[in-house]
Scaffold this active site. Sequence first.
Site, short mmCIF file in Angstrom:
data_model
loop_
_atom_site.label_atom_id
_atom_site.label_comp_id
_atom_site.label_asym_id
_atom_site.label_seq_id
_atom_site.Cartn_x
_atom_site.Cartn_y
_atom_site.Cartn_z
N SER A 309 0.86 -1.07 -0.11
CA SER A 309 0.11 0.10 0.08
C SER A 309 0.97 1.27 0.07
CB SER A 309 -0.99 -0.01 1.15
OG SER A 309 -0.40 -0.08 2.46
N HIS A 337 -5.83 -3.26 -2.01
CA HIS A 337 -5.38 -2.57 -3.25
C HIS A 337 -5.48 -3.36 -4.65
CE1 HIS A 337 -4.90 0.74 -0.66
NE2 HIS A 337 -4.28 0.18 0.05
N LYS A 369 -12.23 0.73 -0.75
CA LYS A 369 -11.32 1.29 -1.82
C LYS A 369 -11.96 1.34 -2.97
CE LYS A 369 -7.70 0.32 1.25
NZ LYS A 369 -8.13 1.04 2.34
C1 LIG Z 1 -3.59 -3.17 2.56
C2 LIG Z 1 -4.60 -2.68 3.54
N1 LIG Z 1 -5.13 -3.61 4.33
C3 LIG Z 1 -6.37 -3.23 5.07
C4 LIG Z 1 -6.68 -1.84 5.29
C5 LIG Z 1 -7.51 -1.43 6.07
O1 LIG Z 1 -8.86 -1.17 5.40
P1 LIG Z 1 -10.12 -0.15 5.75
O2 LIG Z 1 -9.34 0.99 5.47
O3 LIG Z 1 -11.28 -0.52 5.05
O4 LIG Z 1 -10.34 -0.33 7.34
C6 LIG Z 1 -5.87 -0.87 4.22
C7 LIG Z 1 -6.28 0.49 4.47
O5 LIG Z 1 -5.87 1.35 4.01
C8 LIG Z 1 -5.01 -1.36 3.49
O6 LIG Z 1 -4.36 -0.46 2.93
#
Ligand SMILES: Cc1ncc(COP(=O)(O)O)c(C=O)c1O
Length: 522
Positions: A309, A337, A369
């Site tokens: 990310s 992502h 997302k």
């Molecule tokens: C790779 C990854 N996993 C999990 C999450 C957490 O998701 P959420 O924002 O829907 O709580 C994010 C959030 O940015 C993320 O980038």
Amino acid sequence: MNPAANASLVGFESKRSTRDLIRKNILAYLREEARLPNQEITDETPLAQLGIDSLGMASLNFALEKEISKRPNQEIMYELENIKQLAEYLDSLPVVTDSPTPPSVTPVNLGPSIEAQEVSPQVPAPVEDKIAHYERLNGRVRAVKAMGLYFFEPEITEHDGPWVVADGKRMLMLGSYEYLGLLGHPRTKQATHDAVQHFGTGHHGARLLAGTTNLHRQLEAKLAKWMHSQDAIVFSSGYVTNLATISTLVDHNCFIIGDEWNHASIVDGCRLSKAPLLTFKHNDMNSLAERLRQAEGRRTLVVVDAVFSMDGDIVNLPAVIDLCKRHNALLMVDEAHSLGVLGKTGHGIQEHFGVADGDIDVKMGTLSKTLASSGGFVAGREELVTYLRHHARGYIFSGALSTGHTAAAIAALDVIDNEPELVVQLRVNLFYYLKGLLELGFDTGCTVTPIVPIMTRDEATTLDMTRLCREAGLFVVPVVFPAVPSNAPRLRTCISSLHGKPEVDFALEVLAKAGKQTGLIK
Ligand SMILES: Cc1ncc(COP(=O)(O)O)c(C=O)c1O
């Protein structure tokens, strides 16, 4: 003995004792906090290999300060490779004579009636204001705000395609996760509206009790099919999905092995599980293989991001699958992502690499997302989903995903399938944008996806670039330590299918100007 020899012996002795002290503290941390079995640690063992995270570093730092009255800089500690380098760094620091700032004793106003009472010897002395501790930790935020360089939580009041009004200024949004532009899509908006009209704004409670609606069932069935899995379960956020899933699948008798660049929600899930976490070098399959050999004999979960990310590169999934199969390890992949982004039709990393349906045991994703909603999910074998549904505390003890968000995610999945041109457009835009950045001379790291970092050398340049871009109407996001290593700050930009050629040209023009002004490019 001549004085020179004596001096060098003293120097040697002091370094050896510093090394012993560090080793003792690291071993204590690994044993008591990370709950790892005893390991052989030499002066040359890479610190990164030990899987000491930021909290581990902070507790090591604290112990060292207490024992040898040195105050190491934690950011520098991250840069050091092994105990030998750490000892040399500590030996180079002056001894601090002041003890850590004592809490300021602020008299607490206990009210008039207390003063009238007889003072008993058991009455504790007035203590520090309970909140003062936290305010001390706010120091960095207050300083950045005072310098006018605080760029977090800008307030968005309007949203119109790729444009937003943030903090009162119209800007091109280049920091959003809505990769396919579905936040404002008529179908996601209508579905949310209809769900709220039908069910109201909230829910009747937790899913197992009164919170399940036909929309939740529909979404889970759709996700299972979409992800080529037998079953799926939705949670109220992506973060909670990782916490609840990892901590339910493994316990202190297991091992977790994770890429060192994994998202914080994965790391937090690992910590909650109490299973020892072994990290492997980013996307390095030799390092993963070594970790799997170390974990041999215990139930093991390997967990990786599909798309990282902060950097936008893709995990080497076929090699990870192969290693997991050879070591009989459970494999979990976070597709936050990759949904709507990877694969010919945007179905994610399985489609991207063309791997078989059952190769990923736990397919985790977020609804927040590409899917223009909020929430998270796990898709996988029916047995595994049934187990999570009845054991994952983040599912059992939390209210249901709201029906509005549930309906939006269902609609978003339909849109991705019915409008394949969106995924194609995203790739076209990404290619044009990346090419432009590279031609300008920016360093975009290792990205191959719509998450495009622009490496900025140092924190000051990162904040300056952010300021210049925002002033010129471009919404970019600064990312600094501790979200990324202190030597790799960056602007993180995200491209979407909404950014046509005019928008990308505008973004490149603003970035070029800011880059030249800050000396980042020529
Ligand atoms: C790779 C990854 N996993 C999990 C999450 C957490 O998701 P959420 O924002 O829907 O709580 C994010 C959030 O940015 C993320 O980038």
